[in-house]
Scaffold this motif. Structure first.
Motif, mmCIF file in Angstrom:
data_model
loop_
_atom_site.group_PDB
_atom_site.id
_atom_site.type_symbol
_atom_site.label_atom_id
_atom_site.label_comp_id
_atom_site.label_asym_id
_atom_site.label_seq_id
_atom_site.Cartn_x
_atom_site.Cartn_y
_atom_site.Cartn_z
ATOM 1 N N ILE A 1 0.839 -1.202 0.000
ATOM 2 C CA ILE A 1 0.000 0.000 0.000
ATOM 3 C C ILE A 1 0.873 1.251 0.000
ATOM 4 O O ILE A 1 0.619 2.202 -0.747
ATOM 5 N N THR A 2 1.917 1.253 0.815
ATOM 6 C CA THR A 2 2.831 2.399 0.857
ATOM 7 C C THR A 2 3.535 2.589 -0.480
ATOM 8 O O THR A 2 3.642 3.712 -0.983
ATOM 9 N N PHE A 3 4.012 1.505 -1.070
ATOM 10 C CA PHE A 3 4.684 1.582 -2.367
ATOM 11 C C PHE A 3 3.749 2.127 -3.438
ATOM 12 O O PHE A 3 4.127 3.013 -4.212
ATOM 13 N N SER A 4 2.531 1.614 -3.492
ATOM 14 C CA SER A 4 1.579 2.065 -4.510
ATOM 15 C C SER A 4 1.220 3.527 -4.329
ATOM 16 O O SER A 4 1.144 4.286 -5.302
ATOM 17 N N ALA A 5 1.006 3.946 -3.091
ATOM 18 C CA ALA A 5 0.656 5.344 -2.836
ATOM 19 C C ALA A 5 1.811 6.268 -3.208
ATOM 20 O O ALA A 5 1.594 7.335 -3.806
ATOM 21 N N CYS A 6 3.034 5.885 -2.875
ATOM 22 C CA CYS A 6 4.199 6.716 -3.234
ATOM 23 C C CYS A 6 4.380 6.795 -4.744
ATOM 24 O O CYS A 6 4.688 7.866 -5.277
ATOM 25 N N MET A 7 4.198 5.687 -5.436
ATOM 26 C CA MET A 7 4.357 5.706 -6.888
ATOM 27 C C MET A 7 3.251 6.509 -7.568
ATOM 28 O O MET A 7 3.480 7.106 -8.617
ATOM 29 N N LEU A 8 2.063 6.556 -6.987
ATOM 30 C CA LEU A 8 1.000 7.401 -7.534
ATOM 31 C C LEU A 8 1.365 8.877 -7.432
ATOM 32 O O LEU A 8 1.037 9.670 -8.309
ATOM 33 N N VAL A 9 2.065 9.246 -6.361
ATOM 34 C CA VAL A 9 2.471 10.635 -6.179
ATOM 35 C C VAL A 9 3.665 10.968 -7.072
ATOM 36 O O VAL A 9 3.709 12.028 -7.698
ATOM 37 N N VAL A 10 4.637 10.065 -7.167
ATOM 38 C CA VAL A 10 5.882 10.336 -7.877
ATOM 39 C C VAL A 10 5.706 10.244 -9.390
ATOM 40 O O VAL A 10 6.166 11.115 -10.134
ATOM 41 N N ASP A 11 5.061 9.189 -9.864
ATOM 42 C CA ASP A 11 4.942 8.953 -11.301
ATOM 43 C C ASP A 11 3.765 9.743 -11.866
ATOM 44 O O ASP A 11 2.653 9.674 -11.349
ATOM 45 N N LYS A 12 3.997 10.475 -12.919
ATOM 46 C CA LYS A 12 2.968 11.363 -13.461
ATOM 47 C C LYS A 12 2.315 10.847 -14.740
ATOM 48 O O LYS A 12 1.404 11.482 -15.253
ATOM 49 N N THR A 13 2.766 9.711 -15.275
ATOM 50 C CA THR A 13 2.157 9.223 -16.508
ATOM 51 C C THR A 13 0.884 8.437 -16.175
ATOM 52 O O THR A 13 0.820 7.702 -15.190
ATOM 53 N N CYS A 14 -0.107 8.610 -16.996
ATOM 54 C CA CYS A 14 -1.418 7.999 -16.755
ATOM 55 C C CYS A 14 -1.372 6.477 -16.861
ATOM 56 O O CYS A 14 -2.058 5.777 -16.119
ATOM 57 N N GLU A 15 -0.553 5.960 -17.779
ATOM 58 C CA GLU A 15 -0.484 4.513 -17.972
ATOM 59 C C GLU A 15 0.029 3.800 -16.730
ATOM 60 O O GLU A 15 -0.505 2.766 -16.318
ATOM 61 N N SER A 16 1.070 4.323 -16.132
ATOM 62 C CA SER A 16 1.619 3.660 -14.956
ATOM 63 C C SER A 16 0.766 3.925 -13.713
ATOM 64 O O SER A 16 0.721 3.095 -12.806
ATOM 65 N N GLN A 17 0.068 5.069 -13.671
ATOM 66 C CA GLN A 17 -0.801 5.331 -12.526
ATOM 67 C C GLN A 17 -1.968 4.354 -12.482
ATOM 68 O O GLN A 17 -2.439 4.013 -11.406
ATOM 69 N N ARG A 18 -2.416 3.882 -13.637
ATOM 70 C CA ARG A 18 -3.476 2.878 -13.655
ATOM 71 C C ARG A 18 -3.011 1.591 -12.988
ATOM 72 O O ARG A 18 -3.767 0.958 -12.254
ATOM 73 N N ASN A 19 -1.768 1.207 -13.248
ATOM 74 C CA ASN A 19 -1.245 -0.020 -12.636
ATOM 75 C C ASN A 19 -1.143 0.119 -11.121
ATOM 76 O O ASN A 19 -1.518 -0.796 -10.382
ATOM 77 N N TYR A 20 -0.617 1.239 -10.651
ATOM 78 C CA TYR A 20 -0.441 1.423 -9.210
ATOM 79 C C TYR A 20 -1.766 1.618 -8.497
ATOM 80 O O TYR A 20 -1.944 1.143 -7.362
#
Length: 81
Positions: free
Chosen positions: A43-62
């Motif tokens: 959960i922590t990893f996914s939440a951090c990657m949602l904040v850090v990564d700005k591309t829509c494709e990777s945000q869908r995965n997280y």
């Protein structure tokens, strides 16, 4: 005919304690803390990657990973006696 008169050890499936060479663990508590630790890390990893990564494709995965982890976490883990 030889009769074995020694007492047998209880079956591991019936005991609620796991033993190591110098440690004893309650089976249910250990499972609970491992589940909480793994799900908390995901959960922590996914939440951090949602904040850090700005591309829509990777945000869908997280966001999908985050929702699956939250779905697994809410009905379980349960500590049973």
């Amino acid at each position: 005919m030889i009769i074995n008169t020694t007492e047998e050890e209880p079956n591991d499936n019936t005991t609620n304690e796991w033993k190591s060479c110098c440690l004893r663990f309650d089976k249910n508590a250990l499972k609970y803390f491992i589940q909480v630790g793994i799900l908390g890390g995901l959960i922590t990893f996914s939440a951090c990657m949602l904040v850090v990564d700005k591309t829509c494709e990777s945000q869908r995965n997280y966001s999908s990973l985050l929702m699956v982890c939250l779905g697994c976490f809410l009905p379980s883990p349960k500590m049973t006696k």
